[in-house]
Motif scaffolding. Sequence first.
Motif, PDB file in Angstrom:
ATOM      1  N   THR A   2      -0.519  -3.629 -11.390  1.00  0.00           N
ATOM      2  CA  THR A   2      -0.481  -4.167 -10.036  1.00  0.00           C
ATOM      3  C   THR A   2      -0.441  -5.683 -10.104  1.00  0.00           C
ATOM      4  O   THR A   2      -1.117  -6.304 -10.893  1.00  0.00           O
ATOM      5  N   ARG A   3       0.385  -6.245  -9.251  1.00  0.00           N
ATOM      6  CA  ARG A   3       0.505  -7.694  -9.283  1.00  0.00           C
ATOM      7  C   ARG A   3      -0.587  -8.317  -8.445  1.00  0.00           C
ATOM      8  O   ARG A   3      -0.995  -7.783  -7.426  1.00  0.00           O
ATOM      9  N   LEU A   4      -1.047  -9.444  -8.892  1.00  0.00           N
ATOM     10  CA  LEU A   4      -2.047 -10.163  -8.123  1.00  0.00           C
ATOM     11  C   LEU A   4      -1.419 -10.562  -6.796  1.00  0.00           C
ATOM     12  O   LEU A   4      -0.304 -11.014  -6.729  1.00  0.00           O
ATOM     13  N   ALA A   5      -2.149 -10.335  -5.726  1.00  0.00           N
ATOM     14  CA  ALA A   5      -1.530 -10.613  -4.436  1.00  0.00           C
ATOM     15  C   ALA A   5      -2.357 -11.578  -3.614  1.00  0.00           C
ATOM     16  O   ALA A   5      -3.556 -11.660  -3.751  1.00  0.00           O
ATOM     17  N   LEU A   6      -1.684 -12.308  -2.762  1.00  0.00           N
ATOM     18  CA  LEU A   6      -2.366 -13.240  -1.881  1.00  0.00           C
ATOM     19  C   LEU A   6      -2.880 -12.510  -0.659  1.00  0.00           C
ATOM     20  O   LEU A   6      -2.378 -11.464  -0.286  1.00  0.00           O
ATOM     21  N   ILE A   7      -3.873 -13.065  -0.040  1.00  0.00           N
ATOM     22  CA  ILE A   7      -4.365 -12.442   1.183  1.00  0.00           C
ATOM     23  C   ILE A   7      -3.391 -12.736   2.304  1.00  0.00           C
ATOM     24  O   ILE A   7      -2.932 -13.844   2.484  1.00  0.00           O
ATOM     25  N   CYS A   8      -3.083 -11.718   3.052  1.00  0.00           N
ATOM     26  CA  CYS A   8      -2.220 -11.902   4.205  1.00  0.00           C
ATOM     27  C   CYS A   8      -3.063 -11.540   5.414  1.00  0.00           C
ATOM     28  O   CYS A   8      -3.237 -10.387   5.747  1.00  0.00           O
ATOM     29  N   ARG A  21      -6.039  -8.034  -2.593  1.00  0.00           N
ATOM     30  CA  ARG A  21      -5.485  -6.714  -2.337  1.00  0.00           C
ATOM     31  C   ARG A  21      -3.984  -6.818  -2.097  1.00  0.00           C
ATOM     32  O   ARG A  21      -3.495  -7.821  -1.598  1.00  0.00           O
ATOM     33  N   GLU A  22      -3.301  -5.762  -2.478  1.00  0.00           N
ATOM     34  CA  GLU A  22      -1.855  -5.721  -2.341  1.00  0.00           C
ATOM     35  C   GLU A  22      -1.492  -5.879  -0.867  1.00  0.00           C
ATOM     36  O   GLU A  22      -1.958  -5.105  -0.036  1.00  0.00           O
ATOM     37  N   PRO A  23      -0.675  -6.859  -0.520  1.00  0.00           N
ATOM     38  CA  PRO A  23      -0.347  -7.053   0.902  1.00  0.00           C
ATOM     39  C   PRO A  23       0.751  -6.095   1.375  1.00  0.00           C
ATOM     40  O   PRO A  23       1.451  -5.501   0.564  1.00  0.00           O
ATOM     41  N   PHE A  24       0.849  -5.958   2.696  1.00  0.00           N
ATOM     42  CA  PHE A  24       1.971  -5.196   3.266  1.00  0.00           C
ATOM     43  C   PHE A  24       2.335  -5.809   4.597  1.00  0.00           C
ATOM     44  O   PHE A  24       1.574  -6.603   5.152  1.00  0.00           O
ATOM     45  N   ASP A  25       3.508  -5.510   5.098  1.00  0.00           N
ATOM     46  CA  ASP A  25       3.907  -6.026   6.405  1.00  0.00           C
ATOM     47  C   ASP A  25       4.665  -4.971   7.196  1.00  0.00           C
ATOM     48  O   ASP A  25       4.789  -3.831   6.747  1.00  0.00           O
ATOM     49  N   ASP A  26       5.147  -5.357   8.365  1.00  0.00           N
ATOM     50  CA  ASP A  26       5.785  -4.387   9.262  1.00  0.00           C
ATOM     51  C   ASP A  26       7.301  -4.296   9.066  1.00  0.00           C
ATOM     52  O   ASP A  26       7.977  -3.595   9.801  1.00  0.00           O
ATOM     53  N   ARG A  27       7.831  -4.982   8.087  1.00  0.00           N
ATOM     54  CA  ARG A  27       9.279  -4.920   7.884  1.00  0.00           C
ATOM     55  C   ARG A  27       9.638  -3.762   6.948  1.00  0.00           C
ATOM     56  O   ARG A  27      10.220  -3.961   5.880  1.00  0.00           O
ATOM     57  N   TYR A  28       9.268  -2.574   7.352  1.00  0.00           N
ATOM     58  CA  TYR A  28       9.517  -1.412   6.499  1.00  0.00           C
ATOM     59  C   TYR A  28      10.597  -0.496   7.059  1.00  0.00           C
ATOM     60  O   TYR A  28      10.817   0.598   6.562  1.00  0.00           O
ATOM     61  N   CYS A  29      11.272  -0.957   8.111  1.00  0.00           N
ATOM     62  CA  CYS A  29      12.196  -0.081   8.832  1.00  0.00           C
ATOM     63  C   CYS A  29      13.336   0.434   7.958  1.00  0.00           C
ATOM     64  O   CYS A  29      13.798   1.563   8.120  1.00  0.00           O
ATOM     65  N   THR A  30      13.796  -0.399   7.012  1.00  0.00           N
ATOM     66  CA  THR A  30      14.989  -0.027   6.249  1.00  0.00           C
ATOM     67  C   THR A  30      14.720   1.088   5.238  1.00  0.00           C
ATOM     68  O   THR A  30      15.667   1.686   4.735  1.00  0.00           O
TER      69      THR A  30
ATOM     70  N   GLY B  94      -9.737  -0.068  -4.089  1.00  0.00           N
ATOM     71  CA  GLY B  94      -8.811  -1.143  -3.747  1.00  0.00           C
ATOM     72  C   GLY B  94      -7.347  -0.764  -3.666  1.00  0.00           C
ATOM     73  O   GLY B  94      -6.534  -1.567  -3.226  1.00  0.00           O
ATOM     74  N   THR B  95      -6.979   0.445  -4.075  1.00  0.00           N
ATOM     75  CA  THR B  95      -5.563   0.838  -4.066  1.00  0.00           C
ATOM     76  C   THR B  95      -4.984   0.804  -2.655  1.00  0.00           C
ATOM     77  O   THR B  95      -5.618   1.289  -1.714  1.00  0.00           O
ATOM     78  N   LEU B  96      -3.793   0.248  -2.534  1.00  0.00           N
ATOM     79  CA  LEU B  96      -3.061   0.323  -1.271  1.00  0.00           C
ATOM     80  C   LEU B  96      -2.318   1.653  -1.209  1.00  0.00           C
ATOM     81  O   LEU B  96      -1.549   1.985  -2.116  1.00  0.00           O
ATOM     82  N   ILE B  97      -2.573   2.409  -0.158  1.00  0.00           N
ATOM     83  CA  ILE B  97      -1.792   3.628   0.086  1.00  0.00           C
ATOM     84  C   ILE B  97      -0.737   3.250   1.110  1.00  0.00           C
ATOM     85  O   ILE B  97      -1.029   3.024   2.286  1.00  0.00           O
ATOM     86  N   ASP B  98       0.491   3.158   0.644  1.00  0.00           N
ATOM     87  CA  ASP B  98       1.575   2.614   1.462  1.00  0.00           C
ATOM     88  C   ASP B  98       2.239   3.718   2.275  1.00  0.00           C
ATOM     89  O   ASP B  98       3.442   3.936   2.185  1.00  0.00           O
ATOM     90  N   GLU B  99       1.427   4.422   3.044  1.00  0.00           N
ATOM     91  CA  GLU B  99       2.002   5.431   3.936  1.00  0.00           C
ATOM     92  C   GLU B  99       2.416   4.737   5.218  1.00  0.00           C
ATOM     93  O   GLU B  99       1.593   4.126   5.904  1.00  0.00           O
TER      94      GLU B  99
END
Lengths: 201, 524
Positions: A2-8, A21-30, B94-99
């Motif tokens: 897992t890559r080190l991630a910045l806080i979002c 923690r691994e970041p995520f965003d709302d641009r998942y439509c594709t 800490g795992t992200l579950i990307d559902e």
Amino acid sequence: MTRLALICLLCIPFLASAAEREPFDDRYCTTCHGTDGRGNEGVQAPRLAGMEPWYLKRQLENYRDGVRGAHPDDIEGLAMQPMAAGLTDESIQDIIEWAGGWNYVPAEHTISGDLDAGRALYQPCATCHGANAEGNEALGAPALAGQNDWYMVTQLRNFLAGYRGVHPRDVYGAQMRVMTTGLNGENDINNVVAYINSLSD
Amino acid sequence: MVKPVSRREFLNLLAAAGGAGAVVKAGAALGIMPADAAASTLDLAAGNGRSAVILGGGISGLATAYELGKAGWDCTILEASHRCGGRIFTVRHGTLIDELGNRQYCEFDDEPHMYFNAGAARIPNTHRTLLGYCKKLGVELEIFINENKTCWVQDDAMLGGKPVRNIEYTTHLRGFVAEMMAKAMHETDMDEPFTEEEAGTLLGMIRSFGDLSEDNVYRGSSNAGYASGGFLSPGVQNDIIAFRDLLKTPFAMRLLSTNEGETGPILLQPRGGMDQITEGFLRQVGDRVSYRATVASIQVRDDGVEVAYDQDGARRQIRADYCFNCIPTHLVTGLDHNFPADYVRALKHVLRGEAYKAAFQAKERFWEKQDIYGGISWMNNRSQQIWYPVAGIHRQKGVILAAYDYGGGMYHTRMTQQERVEAHLADGEKVHADYRDLVEKPVTVGWHRMNHMLGCSARWRRSFREGWTGETEQHYRTLQAPVNGRHYMIGDQISMRSAWMESALLSAHWAMADLDRRLRNAPA
Ligand SMILES: Cc1cc2nc3c(=O)[nH]c(=O)nc-3n(C[C@H](O)[C@H](O)[C@H](O)COP(=O)(O)OP(=O)(O)OC[C@H]3O[C@@H](n4cnc5c(N)ncnc54)[C@H](O)[C@@H]3O)c2cc1C
């Protein structure tokens, strides 16, 4: 690995101990809607590229508010609805800007039918959607030309069956739903969609 | 009245009740489970500076990079997600579950035994190629326990919903079935009569199968466990559950087949989580992986393959001599590509499977107080299964699987997170009365909505009854063959036995061997 991630801060709901923690965003439509929102039959998700911003906004808000995609038999709508349920107004705005940059490719045709019958059936539709199915913002009717034909078939079925356009707040959907009463069965649906296809040839 | 039973029917019945052989051979007949052959190994010709771009860091993609890399190829893996492994997915602190629509971070305690294999979880002892890689890559294995007869069986329709031990249930079931078989032996005109000796042997088998008394009647069995005593005082047999009560639950069929075939003993698992396999590969090829690199376009040319991908908000290009692609077929159809029409038709033929799993952290290992160490409790409700961990025996806490719906995962997938968790609590407390108080920190995984996956495993067959039709097999051969000799689809999706890591590896081996053969035969 897992890559080190910045806080979002925007996207992480758990503020405490959220460091690294691994970041995520709302641009998942594709993931569903395909490269540049071109549509993906494999998950029945239609083309979004080239979509009018006002129409995209309305649909996202409708899904988010449960105005669309809430009927238990609307299988595809039920797949989409939770994807919009958590979107903020800012996310919707961001997505509209993002989608505006996508390369628009008219959808590939997968349906054929009787074009003459289709042309006749399309006449009343042209009032709102335009003679070339180019859409009409003033009437709130989106462009149909270039949209995935299998998706349009689903929508016409859904309007007819009362899966779409029945929510009390779905004003535009209700207007459209009335128009499907002139379509008698699968053949008519096929033919009118085949005709709409021919407009983007 | 007992219906006459022919010898063949009878033997079939016997096989259905206890025999595993047929099921295993069926796997071999499909050409996927090696019958007696050795593990699939490759002996590739030297790469001579050839390049390959590998789309997706699933186990098949990783194995391809590993094998080609060893042979001197220049490999690049493009992985859309923040992690490799795809459907090999271990969830821990800490795992992200990307559902999509339901992102979660796992809040389990940060300890090595506190993990949950949300995707692949079991390695059958016959999956030699996979086991071979575990050995080569230094992945430590331990035994996985699938069948534990001390676990519970629960059905609202049986005994007023009171859970019973699997051993009680199955022992009584066998007893009653054996009693009927023994009776049938006397009352039936066999279409081929047995000799007296054969009949004697058969009856002996039936008696020991069901633990019948000399008069061929089932009167309960100590195999079902003792209600009390047994060590320092005489054992008191458990009461027999009436046959009629056993029949009130459709579990009979299920329980007798859940530990057969590929989920029959012996099963294994990597110590510390299934993702240790991914880590093992990454120790070898980790520097070849580009993360959060989402493939957008695949253009197959005469002299190579051009791939475009999105990374850090930019569209990037890469060109390679050959391409191996384990992206799920239903996502490939949404990419920009120049595949031929029959290939696209075949891609569209494959439907996506559904699967759903959930887990809880248990504040204490309450199952061990009930003599349960590993294994599965079966419930006739939508959560279906509770798995108890082998990892961390006798520690304070553990992670248990709270639901596993393999065939129809959409029921839970369509729920909100809160609804899912409540459903599993309500189902689980029928087996463990104070479940609700003993578990916390839920995680749920609806594979139909997992980012970059959107499914469990490829569905080629349109119905189980129909099996593989000629048309389906035609599509399968189309996708197995390379496009223009340059682009290979791989993964368990390109096999006749999807949903196994072994199939994913064998599919990658098939593709590499095919390319190797063509390269060796090509005029210099
Ligand atoms: C719930 C469940 C239980 C299972 N149980 C078992 C078991 O007990 N034993 C067993 O052997 N097997 C089991 N399996 C099956 C096993 O997990 C799979 O067969 C195997 O992991 C598939 O590997 P793969 O190489 O085909 O690729 P996948 O794991 O399908 O990986 C595909 C990869 O492609 C990536 N990707 C997708 N789109 C793009 C894109 N546009 N660009 C770049 N990359 C992309 C994905 O992120 C992913 O990493 C189970 C699976 C599930 C879901």
